[in-house]
Design an enzyme around this catalytic site. Structure first.
Site, PDB file in Angstrom:
ATOM      1  NE  ARG A  47      14.458 -73.124 -34.733  1.00  0.00           N
ATOM      2  CZ  ARG A  47      13.948 -72.773 -33.554  1.00  0.00           C
ATOM      3  NH1 ARG A  47      12.666 -72.878 -33.326  1.00  0.00           N
ATOM      4  NH2 ARG A  47      14.749 -72.321 -32.622  1.00  0.00           N
ATOM      5  CB  THR A  48      19.515 -73.347 -39.143  1.00  0.00           C
ATOM      6  OG1 THR A  48      19.176 -73.928 -37.890  1.00  0.00           O
ATOM      7  CG2 THR A  48      21.002 -73.095 -39.195  1.00  0.00           C
ATOM      8  CE  LYS A  72      15.211 -83.241 -61.656  1.00  0.00           C
ATOM      9  NZ  LYS A  72      15.704 -81.912 -62.050  1.00  0.00           N
ATOM     10  NE  ARG A  79      21.433 -78.002 -40.141  1.00  0.00           N
ATOM     11  CZ  ARG A  79      20.530 -77.682 -39.200  1.00  0.00           C
ATOM     12  NH1 ARG A  79      19.409 -78.355 -39.115  1.00  0.00           N
ATOM     13  NH2 ARG A  79      20.762 -76.700 -38.369  1.00  0.00           N
ATOM     14  CG  HIS A  84      24.424 -76.349 -35.306  1.00  0.00           C
ATOM     15  ND1 HIS A  84      24.745 -75.342 -36.195  1.00  0.00           N
ATOM     16  CD2 HIS A  84      23.078 -76.292 -35.161  1.00  0.00           C
ATOM     17  CE1 HIS A  84      23.637 -74.717 -36.569  1.00  0.00           C
ATOM     18  NE2 HIS A  84      22.620 -75.276 -35.957  1.00  0.00           N
TER      19      HIS A  84
END
Lengths: 324, 433
Positions: free
Chosen positions: A56-57, A84, A106, A134
């Site tokens: 969503r974000t 990796k 994020r 946030h």
């Protein structure tokens, strides 16, 4: 707004928040056009770096960037070299070398966006870091409250003084709560945290809030009830006996919704767990602003990107000239 | 025999301070007096404006060998130690494998033979530092191991600690605890308080340290076996030790330089260079540990020098390992933190003769560290210039790692020369080999 990054609501201050909200109005207007796009960031590249999944974000930021005609690059941990064993720093420096103007980050760990600023010349936008902040969520929350107040009339738009806002739930682990407390109180609102002690931060020293574990005692005085998501894994361990008990003590039940003040608003950052923090039917009441929050997220994120990347001389809402 | 004159300094030892030159011949001090004339052929080291003291003794050094050679080796760690003025370090046993066995202890002691500082080792209390079965403390004690600790973690099981204390009581050794109740500290990456709450980082409460310390003090009361408490960091811990000493319990305690200077506010940068265990605490705790040192409740300053390679300190804060470099900056940091509150004798006591005694490296225990600066004494000496200002450049440190929390900071006070058994291993702040 000071600086070229948005790591915390504190970077903005009241003026910065007000400026973003005003800009967001312009992008709301753009969204209503047949071609909802302006050329403001043409030639700029915005990279979304989601080390923690959040469709969503990410979609909200990418839509916001595309409406400004920016090129969008997308990086997610599950498809990347991080798997990796590449270090965070190497990942950032690699993407930086490709030439990007903004990194939208994020991460599940608090502070990663702040650290990323040391490894890139791009503007860094915190799209949620651990339990820290946030900031764009808080901005879209402020925008949504301001919009709802404007519709009910009377009040100056971005002055929230006199407004009492209850943030209910797992404040301790919530980056949304930390950003909202800062933003809402900067705009003048009185913030009440409603949670059991186990879900409050260990110290509220310096927080401009009151706190209580008694939702029913404050419910009728709230202008906004802001519900936080309860993560199921918090229950049944040390912090909560179980989700049913949480619902009984802190859930917005139908009965509690009936005791809300007449014009009280219900908000939630999503994803919403019906039956835990909110009763299923309450989530669909007209007072619930949840889908508006999502819609406004795009406008506010466009405003943030515009502000960080277009600079003071940028044209806000010129018409898209057709070749983008 | 090679002769060397340290000229123009102020000699500081347990007996006090006095202006004196120090003449060294071979491995020993042969004369301490004002205005000694340099014998023909003697090397002269300038000590003008400096303090000349017995070499420092670090009770708490992570040399990382065996198993962690990417971060540090005995050789590189001892070079850092010498540059910091240390004559001896006690190597912590949380290596891979742990120093829980005579063969590992022998290896580390062997690696230390040619090093720029004397290497003593601490043994693990339990096998693999797992907190379950006792290590062969008797065999280790026979190799000269005097301190035992599971440092890196505390011994969680109270009955294991009780047994360890009872068993150790017969051996004349000291158990050193890293006080951290794992259940209370679980998941914490910094001090729990206003800063952790604001920064959204899970904290570990002061209580995690104090609860185990209180438990251990009760066990000392029961067993009467001496205990040393590593890196105490909270006001509550200082109170507990103060009361225990007033009661006459055989306990000693150390504090790190970083807990004397830095607070949890540093973590606001999210730079893992400020991540350490126990975590940086609040200002009131910093004041309390300073007070504890001034008062003598805390006996020693110990570095908890904990090298980590750069890539691990570039991880997100919550994923980075805890630990800071300390050897090359310790004395300057402590001088700065305590200036005006503790004189040269008090401070150097906390860095030299008191830790030497705790580690059993002092002359009375048959060792050659921390004794008086006097004719016939071993020439393990530090020459410290308290007025020298310098900026810490992480890249210029001689440790293999770079995780100093003082990078870019200006410190006042610098080790000018260090003598190890008469050999000038550091001259003008440069290692000689």
């Amino acid at each position: 707004m000071s600086g070229r990054h948005l790591l915390s609501v504190a970077d903005l201050g009241r003026q910065g928040i007000e400026e973003i909200l005003r800009l967001a109005d312009s992008f709301k207007e753009v969204a209503g056009r047949p071609i909802p796009r302006v050329p403001a960031l043409r030639g700029k590249t915005v990279a979304t770096l989601f080390f923690e999944a959040s469709t969503r974000t990410r979609l909200s930021f990418e839509t916001a960037a595309k409406r400004l005609s920016a090129d969008v690059m997308s990086f997610s941990a599950s498809t990347s070299s991080l798997e990796k064993g590449e270090s965070l720093r190497d990942t950032i420096e690699t993407i930086d070398a490709m030439g990007v103007d903004a990194m939208i980050v994020r991460h599940r760990s608090s502070g990663v966006p702040a650290r990323v600023t040391a490894w890139t010349s791009a503007s860094v936008v915190n799209a949620g870091d651990g339990q820290h902040e946030h900031p764009t969520q808080a901005l879209l929350d402020c925008y949504t409250i301001r919009e709802a107040l404007g519709e009910s009339g009377g009040r100056p738009q971005t002055d929230f003084s006199g407004l009492r806002i209850g943030i209910v739930g797992d404040v301790r682990h919530s980056r949304v709560a930390r950003s909202d407390v800062l933003a809402l109180s900067l705009l003048g609102a009185e913030v009440v945290l409603v949670a059991p002690r186990t879900l409050l931060p260990p110290s509220l020293e310096g927080w401009p809030v009151k706190a209580t574990a008694d939702l029913d005692a404050v419910l009728g005085e709230l202008d906004v009830v802001y519900l936080l998501r309860i993560q199921a894994e918090r229950a049944g361990r040390l912090l909560l006996p179980d989700l049913d008990e949480y619902h009984a003590r802190f859930g917005l039940t139908r009965e509690r919704a009936g005791r809300l003040a007449e014009r009280a608003l219900i908000m939630h950052p999503g994803p919403m767990i019906r039956g835990v923090e909110i009763a299923p039917e309450v989530a669909d009441l007209p007072a619930s602003l949840v889908t508006r929050q999502v819609r406004n997220g795009v406008f506010v994120r466009s405003a943030v990107l515009f502000h960080l990347l277009a600079g003071p001389a940028g044209a806000v809402v010129g018409e898209e000239d057709g070749d983008g | 025999m090679a002769e060397l004159l340290i000229r123009g300094g102020t000699v500081v030892d347990e007996g006090g301070e006095r202006r004196a030159d120090v003449l060294v011949s071979g491995r020993d001090v042969v004369a301490v007096a004002e205005g000694i004339e340099a014998p023909a052929g003697a090397r002269v080291l300038d000590a003008g404006g400096c303090l000349v003291a017995p070499g420092l003794v670090d009770l708490h050094t992570h040399l990382r060998q065996p198993g962690g050679e990417v971060a540090e080796t005995v050789e590189s760690g001892c070079r850092a130690a010498a540059l910091g003025g240390y004559g001896a370090v006690v190597a912590m046993p949380n290596t891979e494998p742990a120093i829980d066995d005579p063969s590992v202890a022998r290896d580390v002691l062997e690696l230390g033979r040619g090093a720029l500082a004397q290497v003593a080792v601490a043994g693990a209390i339990t096998i693999g530092r797992r907190g379950e079965r006792l290590s062969p403390m008797g065999e280790l004690a026979a190799l000269g191991v005097r301190l035992f600790t599971d440092d890196g973690s505390g011994v969680q099981d109270a009955s294991v600690m009780r047994q360890a204390l009872e068993y150790a009581g017969d051996l004349g050794v000291v158990l050193a605890e890293h006080c951290e109740d794992a259940s209370l500290a679980a998941g914490g990456h910094m001090h729990e308080g206003a800063w952790s709450s604001r920064l959204g980082l899970p904290g570990q409460p002061a209580l995690a340290e104090e609860a185990m310390l209180a438990r251990d003090l009760s066990l000392v009361r029961l067993t009467r076996t001496p205990m040393h408490f590593l890196h105490l960091s909270t006001a509550g811990s200082v109170d507990l030790v103060r009361r225990a000493k007033a009661e006459g319990l055989p306990v000693t305690a150390e504090v790190t330089p970083h807990h004397l200077l830095l607070t949890d506010a540093e973590v606001a940068s999210y730079d893992p260079v400020f991540k350490v265990n126990p975590p940086l605490r609040g200002q009131a705790d910093v004041e309390a540990v300073r007070g504890g040192l001034v008062e003598g409740v805390i006996d020693a300053v110990a570095t908890d020098h904990a090298p980590h390679p750069p890539e691990t300190k570039e991880r997100p804060f919550e994923e980075a390992p805890p630990g800071m470099l300390g050897l090359e900056t310790a004395l300057a940091v402590a001088f700065g933190a305590l200036s005006g509150r503790l004189g040269a004798v008090g401070l150097l006591g906390a860095f030299s003769w008191r830790p030497a005694r705790i580690a059993g490296l002092d002359p009375a225990s048959g060792g050659r560290q921390g004794g008086p600066v006097a004719p016939g004494a071993p020439a393990n000496l530090v020459v410290f210039d308290p007025a020298a200002e310098w900026e810490v450049d992480p890249a210029a440190l001689s440790s293999r790692s770079r995780n100093t929390p003082y990078g870019g900071r200006r410190l006042r006070g610098r080790v000018r020369h260090t003598l190890r058994e008469g050999e000038p291993v550091v001259v003008d702040a440069r290692a000689q080999r």
